[in-house]
Enzyme design. Structure first.
Site, PDB file in Angstrom:
ATOM      1  CG  ASP A  32      -3.721  -2.306  10.990  1.00 16.90           C
ATOM      2  OD1 ASP A  32      -4.101  -1.716  12.025  1.00 16.90           O
ATOM      3  OD2 ASP A  32      -4.065  -3.471  10.707  1.00 16.90           O
ATOM      4  CD  GLU A  63       2.382  -5.887  14.715  1.00 13.96           C
ATOM      5  OE1 GLU A  63       2.341  -5.018  13.829  1.00 13.96           O
ATOM      6  OE2 GLU A  63       1.560  -6.818  14.803  1.00 13.96           O
TER       7      GLU A  63
HETATM    8  P1  NAI Z   1      -2.113 -13.133  -0.749  1.00 17.08           P
HETATM    9  O1  NAI Z   1      -1.210 -14.313  -0.556  1.00 17.08           O
HETATM   10  O2  NAI Z   1      -3.485 -13.358  -1.293  1.00 17.08           O
HETATM   11  O3  NAI Z   1      -1.395 -12.064  -1.703  1.00 17.08           O
HETATM   12  C1  NAI Z   1      -0.064 -11.670  -1.563  1.00 17.08           C
HETATM   13  C2  NAI Z   1       0.423 -11.249  -2.942  1.00 17.08           C
HETATM   14  O4  NAI Z   1       1.718 -10.661  -2.801  1.00 17.08           O
HETATM   15  C3  NAI Z   1       0.565 -12.436  -3.935  1.00 17.08           C
HETATM   16  O5  NAI Z   1      -0.134 -12.168  -5.135  1.00 17.08           O
HETATM   17  C4  NAI Z   1       2.073 -12.521  -4.160  1.00 17.08           C
HETATM   18  O6  NAI Z   1       2.407 -12.959  -5.474  1.00 17.08           O
HETATM   19  C5  NAI Z   1       2.473 -11.058  -3.940  1.00 17.08           C
HETATM   20  N1  NAI Z   1       3.887 -10.842  -3.709  1.00 17.08           N
HETATM   21  C6  NAI Z   1       4.798 -11.699  -3.172  1.00 17.08           C
HETATM   22  N2  NAI Z   1       6.023 -11.110  -3.175  1.00 17.08           N
HETATM   23  C7  NAI Z   1       5.870  -9.886  -3.750  1.00 17.08           C
HETATM   24  C8  NAI Z   1       6.766  -8.821  -4.039  1.00 17.08           C
HETATM   25  N3  NAI Z   1       8.071  -8.913  -3.767  1.00 17.08           N
HETATM   26  N4  NAI Z   1       6.265  -7.711  -4.635  1.00 17.08           N
HETATM   27  C9  NAI Z   1       4.957  -7.622  -4.935  1.00 17.08           C
HETATM   28  N5  NAI Z   1       4.053  -8.588  -4.677  1.00 17.08           N
HETATM   29  C10 NAI Z   1       4.523  -9.710  -4.086  1.00 17.08           C
HETATM   30  O7  NAI Z   1      -2.156 -12.390   0.662  1.00 17.08           O
HETATM   31  P2  NAI Z   1      -3.327 -11.482   1.258  1.00 17.08           P
HETATM   32  O8  NAI Z   1      -4.335 -12.353   1.909  1.00 17.08           O
HETATM   33  O9  NAI Z   1      -3.737 -10.508   0.216  1.00 17.08           O
HETATM   34  O10 NAI Z   1      -2.528 -10.743   2.431  1.00 17.08           O
HETATM   35  C11 NAI Z   1      -1.569  -9.732   2.153  1.00 17.08           C
HETATM   36  C12 NAI Z   1      -0.895  -9.323   3.451  1.00 17.08           C
HETATM   37  O11 NAI Z   1      -1.835  -8.804   4.370  1.00 17.08           O
HETATM   38  C13 NAI Z   1      -0.177 -10.468   4.187  1.00 17.08           C
HETATM   39  O12 NAI Z   1       1.146 -10.032   4.458  1.00 17.08           O
HETATM   40  C14 NAI Z   1      -0.883 -10.609   5.493  1.00 17.08           C
HETATM   41  O13 NAI Z   1       0.012 -10.931   6.517  1.00 17.08           O
HETATM   42  C15 NAI Z   1      -1.473  -9.198   5.683  1.00 17.08           C
HETATM   43  N6  NAI Z   1      -2.670  -9.193   6.535  1.00 17.08           N
HETATM   44  C16 NAI Z   1      -2.846  -8.175   7.429  1.00 17.08           C
HETATM   45  C17 NAI Z   1      -3.966  -8.146   8.251  1.00 17.08           C
HETATM   46  C18 NAI Z   1      -4.214  -7.032   9.213  1.00 17.08           C
HETATM   47  O14 NAI Z   1      -5.016  -7.204  10.166  1.00 17.08           O
HETATM   48  N7  NAI Z   1      -3.600  -5.866   9.054  1.00 17.08           N
HETATM   49  C19 NAI Z   1      -4.956  -9.230   8.220  1.00 17.08           C
HETATM   50  C20 NAI Z   1      -4.720 -10.199   7.170  1.00 17.08           C
HETATM   51  C21 NAI Z   1      -3.605 -10.185   6.380  1.00 17.08           C
END
Ligand code: NAI
Length: 336
Positions: A258, A263
């Site tokens: 996605d 992009e």
């Molecule tokens: P979140 O902050 O709740 O969770 C992220 C997790 O990744 C945390 O638990 C953190 O400890 C972990 N993490 C950090 N470094 C890591 C590593 N090296 N290996 C494994 N885990 C690691 O974030 P959330 O809300 O779950 O969002 C995740 C991603 O989704 C973000 O990058 C955000 O930009 C993306 N996103 C994409 C959207 C879309 O429309 N496609 C919309 C919203 C968010």
């Protein structure tokens, strides 16, 4: 407050106008992406509302601050595109919208997987032209397969729970797993073990220097041959040319995206009138076992309503001089 909304689409206009009805902030919507050239459109706006492909580097932030902006209100959960150190030095407050609907992104991730696995996009195109043959549409049962989560925050944890519902074993890696993720029954391990054991690997971690190109030629080699890779987080997590090579060699079986590392300037715009001016993106899209959507994981009614409401709530707090609970601090301040 006056709010300049950049990269504004008709749906942004609709949801922000509705959320602002009882508030009375002065909104000006700009279809343009925020860049050094378009920053002048914000002149005199106390707040700039930006999205994922707007540029918020030191140069653009300096122009905004010089034009009177004091608050950057991101209408996104990701904030890898903002120079938070420069913002702090310029006295700009930056707020974001975490967790507006983790279900929206998790469900989109699963939609990519189901479509790719059962080749629904290809089947649909065939049926529409009267071709009901099944050659090349073979999928696999998800029941009993191993699903690997890289990142078990809000979105990763919901994605893992959905996949448990399909009968998958869920492996996970995360340097800071939440209690909720631990209680979900995921089996935590190191990234290398997860890559070697998973039939499907799904990326849900933020893009930071340590995670840039987390998926590269070396880590792709460590994956189970023929596995599926999903990325609904940020394009920069994947080295795209290395991933295309892995698809072409058969090491990677399917790829659902996605997001794409280059992009900005393509996604959210209609480029269908001519050839795509990005060879890597054109190659990706042409591959039959690759499915790309244009960063739409957030695009649900619930998510857009929450984004507008949460963003304007932060603007209300800032305008009233109250603390902003969703303010971001620069990395050093966060670790302090
Ligand atoms: P979140 O902050 O709740 O969770 C992220 C997790 O990744 C945390 O638990 C953190 O400890 C972990 N993490 C950090 N470094 C890591 C590593 N090296 N290996 C494994 N885990 C690691 O974030 P959330 O809300 O779950 O969002 C995740 C991603 O989704 C973000 O990058 C955000 O930009 C993306 N996103 C994409 C959207 C879309 O429309 N496609 C919309 C919203 C968010």
């Amino acid at each position: 407050m006056t709010i300049a909304v950049f990269s504004a689409k008709p749906y942004d206009r609709r949801y922000f106008t509705a959320a602002n009805a009882a508030r009375g902030h002065r909104l000006s919507f700009h279809e343009e992406r925020l860049t050094p050239e378009t920053a002048r459109l914000a002149h005199g706006s106390e707040t700039v509302c930006a999205f994922v492909n707007d540029r918020l580097d030191a140069g653009v932030l300096a122009r905004l601050a010089a034009g009177g902006t004091r608050l950057i209100a991101l209408r996104s959960a990701g904030y890898n595109h903002v120079d938070l150190v420069a913002a702090a030095a310029l006295g700009l407050t930056v707020v974001y919208v975490p967790g507006y609907s983790p279900h929206a992104v998790a469900e989109h991730t699963v939609a990519l997987l189901l479509t790719l696995n059962r080749r629904i996009h290809q089947a649909h195109a065939r049926v529409r032209r009267g071709d009901f043959s099944l050659d090349g549409l073979m999928g696999f049962d998800l029941e009993g397969k191993t699903f690997g989560l890289v990142g078990t925050g809000r979105i990763g944890t919901i994605t893992g729970r959905i996949m448990q519902g399909f009968g998958c074993r869920v492996l996970a890696c995360d340097p800071f797993p939440s209690d909720e993720a631990r209680e979900a029954g995921f089996v935590f391990c190191e990234l290398d073990e997860l890559l070697a054991r998973s039939d499907v690997v799904s990326l849900h971690c933020p893009l930071v220097p340590a995670t840039r190109h987390l998926i590269n030629a070396t880590t792709l080699e460590r994956m189970k041959p023929g596995a599926t890779l999903l990325n609904t987080s940020r394009g920069g997590l994947i080295d795209t040319p290395a991933t295309i090579a892995a698809i072409e060699s058969g090491q990677l079986g399917r790829l659902g995206l996605d997001v794409y590392e280059n992009e900005a300037g393509f996604f959210y715009e209609d480029h269908s009138a001519g050839p795509l001016a990005d060879e890597t993106l054109a190659r990706l899209i042409a591959l039959p076992n690759v499915l790309v959507t244009g960063h739409q994981g957030f695009l649900t009614h619930e998510a857009l309503g929450n984004i507008a409401e949460t963003t304007l709530k932060s603007v209300d707090d800032f305008a009233a001089g109250r603390p902003c609970p969703l303010a971001l601090r620069p990395p050093d301040a966060r670790s302090a």
